[in-house]
Design an enzyme around this catalytic site. Structure first.
Site, short mmCIF file in Angstrom:
data_model
loop_
_atom_site.label_atom_id
_atom_site.label_comp_id
_atom_site.label_asym_id
_atom_site.label_seq_id
_atom_site.Cartn_x
_atom_site.Cartn_y
_atom_site.Cartn_z
N ASP A 101 -9.26 -0.12 -24.81
CA ASP A 101 -9.60 0.96 -24.01
C ASP A 101 -8.53 2.33 -24.27
OD1 ASP A 101 -11.67 -0.33 -23.16
OD2 ASP A 101 -10.63 -1.16 -21.44
N1 URA Z 1 -10.41 -5.78 -22.45
C1 URA Z 1 -10.54 -4.93 -21.65
O1 URA Z 1 -10.87 -4.72 -20.55
N2 URA Z 1 -9.82 -3.64 -22.27
C2 URA Z 1 -9.40 -3.53 -23.67
O2 URA Z 1 -8.93 -2.50 -24.06
C3 URA Z 1 -9.47 -4.77 -24.33
C4 URA Z 1 -10.00 -5.96 -23.75
#
Ligand code: URA
Length: 238
Positions: A101
């Protein structure tokens, strides 16, 4: 051995579809002979030309980046935000393997090897991903046990996970833990913690298979070591 159209496309000469057209039109030679058969396989020792131009095969590269927060893991962003490609040498048209993310930091692999990227992304693959999670509130034993056993997100139960190193910080009313998962659904970790009532405040991927952030600073990248690449392939296939 690789399919001729793939080798041409990967050299950057044109798209794979265009390469197929050029092969069918008799514009491509292999070791001096015109080849019109689409399935033809060639190796890097073969000399390929298109319209008389020599095709230089692109070599595969594999990087690990310590992704900082504030970067998207796509090759371009419609909102004009910075992308992880701003942080690595980009002469070889590489792209990220999976995603982290925008506000997540940590281990991100990048490559121009589509076969490797697909292998890592396959739902069957067995590469551990370990995250350091900071969350709101006190993570209770029965909640971490529930996360380890599996919780339902999007109508599917998550596979077994490992939760470890749980600590609680009274002053800030936050908990920390490590979670190890093998899947990689969209926002998986954040949504898993949400199901047991904890909002994730920060998330960092500290390990991808055998690849860790040891010795790296945020924003830095390095080439994957041959043994790391070998072990990732091995784990994914086992
Ligand atoms: N899980 C999440 O919620 N975000 C990420 O970036 C990776 C795994």
């Amino acid at each position: 051995m690789e399919r001729l159209q793939k080798v041409i496309a990967r050299s950057g000469y044109c798209s794979r579809r265009k390469a197929e057209e050029l092969i069918a039109a008799g514009k491509v030679t292999v070791n001096g002979d015109t080849v019109t058969l689409l399935g033809t396989k060639v190796s890097y020792a073969d000399t390929v030309t298109v319209n008389g131009t020599l095709i230089e095969p692109e070599e595969f590269v594999y990087y690990v980046l310590y992704k900082p927060e504030g970067y998207v893991s796509t090759t371009d962003d419609d909102k004009g935000r910075k992308t992880v490609l701003d942080l690595v040498p980009n002469e070889k048209r590489i792209y990220p393997v999976g995603r982290l993310d925008y506000d997540t930091s940590g281990v991100l692999l990048l490559t121009n090897d589509g076969t490797f990227a697909n292998l890592m992304a396959s739902p069957k693959h067995k590469v551990d991903k370990e995250y350091l999670v900071k969350m709101k509130g006190f993570l209770r034993k029965h909640e971490s046990a529930q996360l380890a056993k599996g919780v339902v997100i999007d109508g599917h139960k998550t596979r077994r996970a490992v939760i470890k190193n749980v600590t609680y910080h009274k002053q800030t009313e936050t908990s920390f833990c490590h979670i190890i998962i093998r899947e990689g659904k969209y926002h998986q970790v954040k949504r898993m913690f949400e199901t047991v009532g904890h909002e994730v405040i920060t998330l960092k991927r500290v390990r991808y298979g055998v690849v860790t952030l040891d010795g790296m600073k945020k924003g830095e990248h390095r080439l994957l070591k041959p043994h790391e690449l070998k072990q990732l392939r091995h784990m994914a296939n086992s």
